[in-house]
Design an enzyme around this catalytic site. Sequence first.
Site, PDB file in Angstrom:
ATOM      1  N   LYS A 187      32.778  48.038  34.307  1.00  0.00           N
ATOM      2  CA  LYS A 187      31.447  47.414  34.327  1.00  0.00           C
ATOM      3  C   LYS A 187      30.497  48.199  33.407  1.00  0.00           C
ATOM      4  CE  LYS A 187      31.551  45.386  38.998  1.00  0.00           C
ATOM      5  NZ  LYS A 187      30.873  45.210  40.284  1.00  0.00           N
ATOM      6  N   GLU A 201      42.965  47.238  44.471  1.00  0.00           N
ATOM      7  CA  GLU A 201      41.673  47.881  44.192  1.00  0.00           C
ATOM      8  C   GLU A 201      41.367  48.963  45.237  1.00  0.00           C
ATOM      9  OE1 GLU A 201      38.591  45.070  43.121  1.00  0.00           O
ATOM     10  OE2 GLU A 201      37.058  46.616  43.158  1.00  0.00           O
ATOM     11  N   HIS A 234      61.709  28.736  42.692  1.00  0.00           N
ATOM     12  CA  HIS A 234      62.169  28.159  41.425  1.00  0.00           C
ATOM     13  C   HIS A 234      61.607  28.971  40.258  1.00  0.00           C
ATOM     14  CE1 HIS A 234      63.674  24.727  43.723  1.00  0.00           C
ATOM     15  NE2 HIS A 234      62.639  25.008  44.497  1.00  0.00           N
TER      16      HIS A 234
END
Length: 422
Positions: free
Chosen positions: A407, A267, A293
């Site tokens: 937003k 960000e 893994h």
Amino acid sequence: MLRLDTRFLPDFPQALKAHEGILLAAREALLSRRKDPGAMLGWLDLPEDTETLRRIRRFREENPWVEDYVLLGIGGSALGPKALEAAFNGGRVRFHYVDHVEPEPVLRLLRTLDPRKTLVNAISKSGATAETLAALLVFLNWLKGHLGEGWRRHLVLTTDPKRGALRALAEREGLAAFPIPEGVGGRFSVLSPVGLLPLAFADADLDALLMGARQANANALAPLGESLPLQTALLHHLHRHLPIAVFMVYSERLKHLPAWFVQLHDESLGKRDREGRPVGTTAVPALGPQDQHAQVQLFREGPLDKLLTLVVPERPTEDLPLPPAEGLEGEAGYLFGKGLFTLLSAEAEATYRALAEAGQKVYTLYLPEVSPYAVGWLLQHLMWQTALLGELWGVNAFDQPGVELGKRLTFALLGRPGYGEG
Ligand code: PA5
């Protein structure tokens, strides 16, 4: 202190000397803006803020009844406390995070909580984030419904010192409220009340956390040969042509730290530079040994398109010896008598070597141990690294126009007045 290991990047010492000029200039440019609140460098001063720490401690002492702590917040208002609380919770208070808007988990949580023993902490710098406000509406209603006039004692707000809906609510209702200083943005706020208030309820050692962060500040200002933020910023700068920046942490207690780092890095740095060119590398979270893994297969044999940071503790705070067991000598005998931490260390070292041997660019940051002091240092170090990279890459590390656009579009879709048609 933190220790940087670049043994598989043999050209690095020479590159460090060659880039001294731009690194010192980047640090100087940051420091020259330090006193300007608009420059959003207030995170540099947070480790010194003993007055806020005192207020937070008093609030904790005044509320010994809390058994469940519900944190409402998202992004920079949740990821830091989540990472630190997972690492250092002393176990007296249970934590719950509403950093999403999926109804079922919220309902499940509400059904398990006892409102009389629950403290709700809504955190939002802007006081305008839809997810946090939606969660606040739900919990306000729940507290009022169960506790009547007593609800006020169960809600604490962490927000801008002057502006926004949360500040206004705190003033109107006389609620406890803690400030996120003006010059501190969401993803740089972990050492403000955003992180410190929940951690006080987790009984974490806040003095040690802030002391570590102060050491990171001092280290950042040290000469180039000692300044770890200048050095790790350069590692990222030198490898900026590699699109992926893996952040792999060898600690179960720090399992949420990669998510905090991903937000900080992506960000802050994924932006258009001054010439309008897109810049940034994509941080990818990884956890050791679990990802040995899973993702490590790709890291080892997939494309050579990554800079990998391994974060590895050097010693345990407490080890667990592995007892022998009859019948398992064949497969597990080599483990008998060793500490569990010896296995963790060996796995981190093996991964480090395997990745370097495969031709990946990789370095390790060693933490002395997973303690509040070391982690406070690490967090502040990573904030310095990010801010320096912003300077080196010509972007403002402290704004987030892409996030703000999302937003605004959400507001428009939901018909918030002033944001267009729904
Ligand atoms: O880092 C940031 O600025 C963002 O991720 C914010 O923390 C996030 O959008 C939440 O914003 P606010 O604290 O205003 O609710």
